[in-house]
Design an enzyme around this catalytic site. Structure first.
Site, PDB file in Angstrom:
ATOM      1  N   GLN A 104       0.850  -1.204   0.000  1.00 35.69           N
ATOM      2  CA  GLN A 104       0.000   0.000   0.000  1.00 35.69           C
ATOM      3  C   GLN A 104       0.875   1.238   0.000  1.00 35.69           C
ATOM      4  OE1 GLN A 104      -3.314  -0.649   3.143  1.00 35.69           O
ATOM      5  NE2 GLN A 104      -1.717  -2.114   3.580  1.00 35.69           N
ATOM      6  N   HIS A 122      -1.619   1.285  -4.288  1.00 33.57           N
ATOM      7  CA  HIS A 122      -1.987   2.701  -4.155  1.00 33.57           C
ATOM      8  C   HIS A 122      -1.120   3.613  -5.009  1.00 33.57           C
ATOM      9  CE1 HIS A 122      -3.976   1.708  -0.016  1.00 33.57           C
ATOM     10  NE2 HIS A 122      -4.663   1.277  -1.036  1.00 33.57           N
ATOM     11  N   CYS A 130      -2.329  12.797 -15.673  1.00 30.99           N
ATOM     12  CA  CYS A 130      -3.212  13.888 -16.101  1.00 30.99           C
ATOM     13  C   CYS A 130      -4.582  13.700 -15.464  1.00 30.99           C
ATOM     14  CB  CYS A 130      -3.323  13.903 -17.623  1.00 30.99           C
ATOM     15  SG  CYS A 130      -4.502  15.136 -18.210  1.00 30.99           S
ATOM     16  N   CYS A 150      -0.716  18.947 -18.341  1.00 34.37           N
ATOM     17  CA  CYS A 150      -0.538  17.901 -19.343  1.00 34.37           C
ATOM     18  C   CYS A 150      -0.272  18.562 -20.690  1.00 34.37           C
ATOM     19  CB  CYS A 150      -1.802  17.047 -19.411  1.00 34.37           C
ATOM     20  SG  CYS A 150      -1.750  15.784 -20.674  1.00 34.37           S
ATOM     21  N   SER A 192      -2.388  -1.075   9.240  1.00 33.74           N
ATOM     22  CA  SER A 192      -3.399  -0.932  10.285  1.00 33.74           C
ATOM     23  C   SER A 192      -4.616  -1.813  10.009  1.00 33.74           C
ATOM     24  CB  SER A 192      -3.840   0.525  10.383  1.00 33.74           C
ATOM     25  OG  SER A 192      -4.297   0.953   9.118  1.00 33.74           O
ATOM     26  N   ASN A 216       3.556  -6.567  13.462  1.00 32.92           N
ATOM     27  CA  ASN A 216       3.106  -5.203  13.790  1.00 32.92           C
ATOM     28  C   ASN A 216       3.328  -5.017  15.295  1.00 32.92           C
ATOM     29  OD1 ASN A 216       1.400  -2.834  14.260  1.00 32.92           O
ATOM     30  ND2 ASN A 216       0.443  -3.299  12.288  1.00 32.92           N
TER      31      ASN A 216
HETATM   32  P1  NAD Z   1      -1.273   3.137   8.646  1.00 37.05           P
HETATM   33  O1  NAD Z   1      -0.573   4.417   8.793  1.00 37.05           O
HETATM   34  O2  NAD Z   1      -2.741   3.104   8.687  1.00 37.05           O
HETATM   35  O3  NAD Z   1      -0.787   2.072   9.736  1.00 37.05           O
HETATM   36  C1  NAD Z   1       0.547   1.814   9.986  1.00 37.05           C
HETATM   37  C2  NAD Z   1       0.658   0.517  10.764  1.00 37.05           C
HETATM   38  O4  NAD Z   1       2.037   0.267  10.951  1.00 37.05           O
HETATM   39  C3  NAD Z   1       0.026   0.552  12.158  1.00 37.05           C
HETATM   40  O5  NAD Z   1      -0.767  -0.599  12.352  1.00 37.05           O
HETATM   41  C4  NAD Z   1       1.220   0.550  13.099  1.00 37.05           C
HETATM   42  O6  NAD Z   1       0.959  -0.135  14.317  1.00 37.05           O
HETATM   43  C5  NAD Z   1       2.249  -0.189  12.265  1.00 37.05           C
HETATM   44  N1  NAD Z   1       3.639   0.098  12.607  1.00 37.05           N
HETATM   45  C6  NAD Z   1       4.168   1.200  13.187  1.00 37.05           C
HETATM   46  N2  NAD Z   1       5.492   1.071  13.308  1.00 37.05           N
HETATM   47  C7  NAD Z   1       5.824  -0.134  12.798  1.00 37.05           C
HETATM   48  C8  NAD Z   1       7.050  -0.833  12.638  1.00 37.05           C
HETATM   49  N3  NAD Z   1       8.206  -0.309  13.017  1.00 37.05           N
HETATM   50  N4  NAD Z   1       7.015  -2.059  12.067  1.00 37.05           N
HETATM   51  C9  NAD Z   1       5.839  -2.611  11.675  1.00 37.05           C
HETATM   52  N5  NAD Z   1       4.654  -1.993  11.803  1.00 37.05           N
HETATM   53  C10 NAD Z   1       4.648  -0.767  12.344  1.00 37.05           C
HETATM   54  O7  NAD Z   1      -0.726   2.533   7.277  1.00 37.05           O
HETATM   55  P2  NAD Z   1      -1.451   1.715   6.153  1.00 37.05           P
HETATM   56  O8  NAD Z   1      -2.144   0.545   6.761  1.00 37.05           O
HETATM   57  O9  NAD Z   1      -0.422   1.488   5.131  1.00 37.05           O
HETATM   58  O10 NAD Z   1      -2.582   2.687   5.536  1.00 37.05           O
HETATM   59  C11 NAD Z   1      -2.424   4.053   5.342  1.00 37.05           C
HETATM   60  C12 NAD Z   1      -2.442   4.549   3.903  1.00 37.05           C
HETATM   61  O11 NAD Z   1      -1.512   5.606   3.842  1.00 37.05           O
HETATM   62  C13 NAD Z   1      -2.012   3.566   2.870  1.00 37.05           C
HETATM   63  O12 NAD Z   1      -2.967   3.590   1.911  1.00 37.05           O
HETATM   64  C14 NAD Z   1      -0.706   4.102   2.293  1.00 37.05           C
HETATM   65  O13 NAD Z   1      -0.810   4.183   0.878  1.00 37.05           O
HETATM   66  C15 NAD Z   1      -0.582   5.499   2.785  1.00 37.05           C
HETATM   67  N6  NAD Z   1       0.757   5.855   3.332  1.00 37.05           N
HETATM   68  C16 NAD Z   1       1.892   5.403   2.729  1.00 37.05           C
HETATM   69  C17 NAD Z   1       3.132   5.738   3.270  1.00 37.05           C
HETATM   70  C18 NAD Z   1       4.360   5.219   2.560  1.00 37.05           C
HETATM   71  O14 NAD Z   1       4.350   5.028   1.357  1.00 37.05           O
HETATM   72  N7  NAD Z   1       5.457   4.971   3.298  1.00 37.05           N
HETATM   73  C19 NAD Z   1       3.228   6.502   4.406  1.00 37.05           C
HETATM   74  C20 NAD Z   1       2.050   6.962   4.998  1.00 37.05           C
HETATM   75  C21 NAD Z   1       0.807   6.615   4.456  1.00 37.05           C
END
Ligand code: NAD
Length: 243
Positions: A104, A122, A130, A150, A192, A216
């Site tokens: 994601q 995602h 565009c 674009c 999450s 997690n």
């Molecule tokens: P989320 O932010 O909803 O949840 C993050 C999860 O990671 C939590 O359950 C938390 O307990 C866990 N976590 C925290 N530290 C950790 C560690 N060190 N090791 C393992 N797990 C750990 O993230 P999500 O479920 O990916 O959903 C949020 C949306 O936000 C997604 O759609 C994503 O595309 C986007 N997003 C992406 C990024 C990225 O690309 N790095 C960053 C922020 C949000």
């Protein structure tokens, strides 16, 4: 071995026994690279909640604000590096070639580490698209301070990510679902479990009889489906599983 890493040996056995493995990752796997998750308590940007900015409505109403937010995220990401959790998944793919990594994350850190078979549910933060003709411009995002247009349509470009409330890229979820149904093992890392349809892969794996390992630090709505819950940071746990 620290007691909160109980289950490592059992998880290793599941990995050894599995033919096809699917890994689903979320923002948590990149946290140890210094990329904040959206649900971090201190996760505001200039006073805004990122989850409110990552929406089509926000871009429609305040395109310059959302563009600045993505410039900020791209700037922050341009200096981060994959961490030992990303690296361990590269080793896992080499050990188990029948392997799919469903992420994601929009940061491209998996590909930066060397993962090959990656489904980006995602999209990613570096490409632009565009808003009218959907044409994609690769690795374009970091080049512009203000919103580019674009060349064909004169319409605004937008980050090629999936915002909250939007459809996933065509085919991505279908491929992820097929691979999950065929898998022997689903490893869910740092998500999450509340963002759908990605989180639905947990139920699909459960219903199709795949084993499930969750990594997690916290419980999630997917924890009840897991055969093994490994509580701790993925940058420490994944290298223990795949040394
Ligand atoms: P989320 O932010 O909803 O949840 C993050 C999860 O990671 C939590 O359950 C938390 O307990 C866990 N976590 C925290 N530290 C950790 C560690 N060190 N090791 C393992 N797990 C750990 O993230 P999500 O479920 O990916 O959903 C949020 C949306 O936000 C997604 O759609 C994503 O595309 C986007 N997003 C992406 C990024 C990225 O690309 N790095 C960053 C922020 C949000």
């Amino acid at each position: 071995m620290p007691s909160n890493f109980q289950g490592i040996e059992e998880a290793r056995s599941l990995i050894n026994a599995a033919g096809k493995i699917v890994v689903l990752t979320g923002a948590g796997i990149s946290k140890e690279s210094g990329v904040p998750t959206f649900r971090d308590a201190d996760g505001l940007w200039e006073g805004y909640d990122p989850m409110q900015l990552a929406t089509p409505e926000a871009f429609h109403r305040h395109p310059e604000l959302v563009w600045r937010f993505y410039n900020h995220r791209r700037n922050a990401l341009s200096t981060v590096k994959p961490n030992p959790g990303h690296d361990a998944l590269v080793r896992l793919e080499k050990l188990k070639p029948n392997f799919t990594l469903v992420t994601q994350n929009v940061d491209r850190l998996h590909q930066g580490a060397g993962s090959q078979n990656v489904i980006e549910l995602h999209g990613n933060i570096w490409d632009m698209r565009c808003t009218q003709c959907e044409k994609t411009f690769e690795k374009f995002g970091q080049l512009y301070d203000t919103i580019p247009q674009c060349e064909d349509e004169g319409a605004m470009l937008r980050p090629s990510v999936v915002w909250f409330g939007e459809m996933l890229p065509p085919g991505a979820m279908e491929k992820a679902q097929e691979d999950t149904i065929q898998s022997d093992l689903l490893i869910i890392v740092g998500t999450s479990g509340v963002v759908y349809p990605a989180a639905g892969l947990g139920q699909i794996a459960h219903q199709s009889g795949s084993k499930i390992i969750e990594i997690n630090p916290d419980d999630t709505p997917l924890s009840d489906l897991a055969d093994i819950e490994l509580r701790g940071p993925s940058g420490e746990i994944l290298p223990l599983l795949i040394p």
